[in-house]
Motif scaffolding. Structure first.
Motif, PDB file in Angstrom:
ATOM      1  N   LYS A  72      39.465  33.081  36.945  1.00  0.00           N
ATOM      2  CA  LYS A  72      40.104  33.292  38.253  1.00  0.00           C
ATOM      3  C   LYS A  72      41.388  34.117  38.129  1.00  0.00           C
ATOM      4  O   LYS A  72      41.840  34.714  39.105  1.00  0.00           O
ATOM      5  CB  LYS A  72      40.443  31.931  38.890  1.00  0.00           C
ATOM      6  N   ASN A  73      41.968  34.111  36.947  1.00  0.00           N
ATOM      7  CA  ASN A  73      43.255  34.777  36.726  1.00  0.00           C
ATOM      8  C   ASN A  73      43.243  35.353  35.305  1.00  0.00           C
ATOM      9  O   ASN A  73      43.930  34.872  34.415  1.00  0.00           O
ATOM     10  CB  ASN A  73      44.399  33.777  36.913  1.00  0.00           C
ATOM     11  N   LYS A  74      42.453  36.403  35.107  1.00  0.00           N
ATOM     12  CA  LYS A  74      42.158  36.913  33.770  1.00  0.00           C
ATOM     13  C   LYS A  74      43.361  37.621  33.139  1.00  0.00           C
ATOM     14  O   LYS A  74      44.129  38.294  33.831  1.00  0.00           O
ATOM     15  CB  LYS A  74      40.979  37.883  33.841  1.00  0.00           C
ATOM     16  N   LYS A  76      45.213  33.162  30.552  1.00  0.00           N
ATOM     17  CA  LYS A  76      45.330  33.746  31.886  1.00  0.00           C
ATOM     18  C   LYS A  76      46.290  34.927  31.864  1.00  0.00           C
ATOM     19  O   LYS A  76      46.865  35.277  30.830  1.00  0.00           O
ATOM     20  CB  LYS A  76      45.804  32.694  32.874  1.00  0.00           C
ATOM     21  N   LYS A  77      46.456  35.512  33.046  1.00  0.00           N
ATOM     22  CA  LYS A  77      47.370  36.643  33.213  1.00  0.00           C
ATOM     23  C   LYS A  77      48.750  36.270  32.690  1.00  0.00           C
ATOM     24  O   LYS A  77      49.273  35.200  33.006  1.00  0.00           O
ATOM     25  CB  LYS A  77      47.457  37.022  34.692  1.00  0.00           C
ATOM     26  N   GLY A  78      49.303  37.139  31.878  1.00  0.00           N
ATOM     27  CA  GLY A  78      50.614  36.885  31.294  1.00  0.00           C
ATOM     28  C   GLY A  78      50.556  36.306  29.897  1.00  0.00           C
ATOM     29  O   GLY A  78      51.535  36.383  29.144  1.00  0.00           O
ATOM     30  N   ASP A  79      49.418  35.716  29.515  1.00  0.00           N
ATOM     31  CA  ASP A  79      49.289  35.170  28.164  1.00  0.00           C
ATOM     32  C   ASP A  79      49.067  36.312  27.174  1.00  0.00           C
ATOM     33  O   ASP A  79      48.371  37.288  27.478  1.00  0.00           O
ATOM     34  CB  ASP A  79      48.113  34.192  28.080  1.00  0.00           C
ATOM     35  N   PRO A  80      49.642  36.218  25.972  1.00  0.00           N
ATOM     36  CA  PRO A  80      49.487  37.288  24.987  1.00  0.00           C
ATOM     37  C   PRO A  80      48.075  37.350  24.432  1.00  0.00           C
ATOM     38  O   PRO A  80      47.350  36.348  24.399  1.00  0.00           O
ATOM     39  CB  PRO A  80      50.484  36.903  23.898  1.00  0.00           C
TER      40      PRO A  80
END
Length: 241
Positions: free
Chosen positions: A54-56, A7-11
């Motif tokens: 939903k939170n790419k 999700k967003k924030g993941d590397p």
């Protein structure tokens, strides 16, 4: 299922190694399942990265400009997107076993069938969002009309699979939606389905469930129903899938 959805924030994962394949997927996505089915049918090893749709992740747009799944990334840096294009690419790159026929007329006919049946896919959404019995009956009738050419094709050829004695590309391309029918039946057990009109397709479905490639990604009707319900009621949480 215990999958990790980035999700967003993941590397961003490290670059794909030379000669390797990475499939960006989403465990419950029927289009991504198409690619997984072909990879399994070919016996090709691959790394799967599940995306939280939903939170790419911010970086995913560099992989797929439209941030959809599936996307197939090679060690060369090449990326192929769209389920049909990925499946065709894999059939060319890994020719054994071939999923398209050597008969080009047959392939053209199967592509036309796939295009026709593609009209049923949006109807699944109408089915699982339907509330009244009339809406459900209308959705069932619409789906039945669209998939009738598949029943007719199996009746005409007398084959177990559309590919003949074993599944071919058409079989794998339509299987994800056939599998999700079980989820719809689980959600609406009282809905009358015209199963008597599709004996060949029912036999096909039973045979497909015995195929090793299908078994590799097969999910229960209960699992699909649970996922669909969460989409409909807005409670979908990728961290709890």
């Amino acid at each position: 299922m215990g999958a990790k959805f980035l999700k967003k924030g993941d590397p961003q994962p490290p670059p794909v190694e030379a000669g390797k394949l990475r499939l960006y997927s989403m465990l419950y996505c029927p289009y991504a399942q198409r690619a997984r089915l072909v990879l399994a049918a070919k016996g090709v090893p691959f790394e799967m990265v599940d995306i939280n749709l939903k939170n790419k992740p911010e970086w995913y747009s560099k992989v797929h400009p439209e941030t959809k799944v599936p996307a197939l990334e090679m060690g060369s840096g090449e990326v192929v997107v769209e389920s049909l294009d990925i499946s065709d690419y894999l059939d060319r790159k890994f020719p054994e076993p071939p999923l398209w026929s050597a008969d080009q007329d047959k392939n053209l006919h199967h592509k036309q069938l796939l295009e026709t049946v593609g009209k049923a896919f949006p109807l699944y959404r109408k089915f699982f969002r339907a509330i009244t019995s009339q809406e459900l009956d209308e959705a069932v009738s619409s789906i039945a009309a669209v998939i009738q050419p598949l029943e007719n094709e199996l009746s005409k050829t007398g084959s177990k699979f559309f590919g003949g004695a074993r599944p071919g590309m058409l079989d794998y391309m339509i299987w994800p939606w056939a599998e999700r029918i079980e989820g719809l039946r689980t959600m609406h057990p009282d809905v009358k389905l015209p199963l008597q009109d599709f004996p060949r397709l029912l036999a096909w479905g039973a045979a497909m469930k015995q195929d090793p490639a299908v078994k590799a990604s097969l999910m229960s009707g209960e699992a699909h129903a649970s996922f669909i319900k969460k989409i409909v009621d807005g409670s979908l949480d990728y961290d709890k899938l």
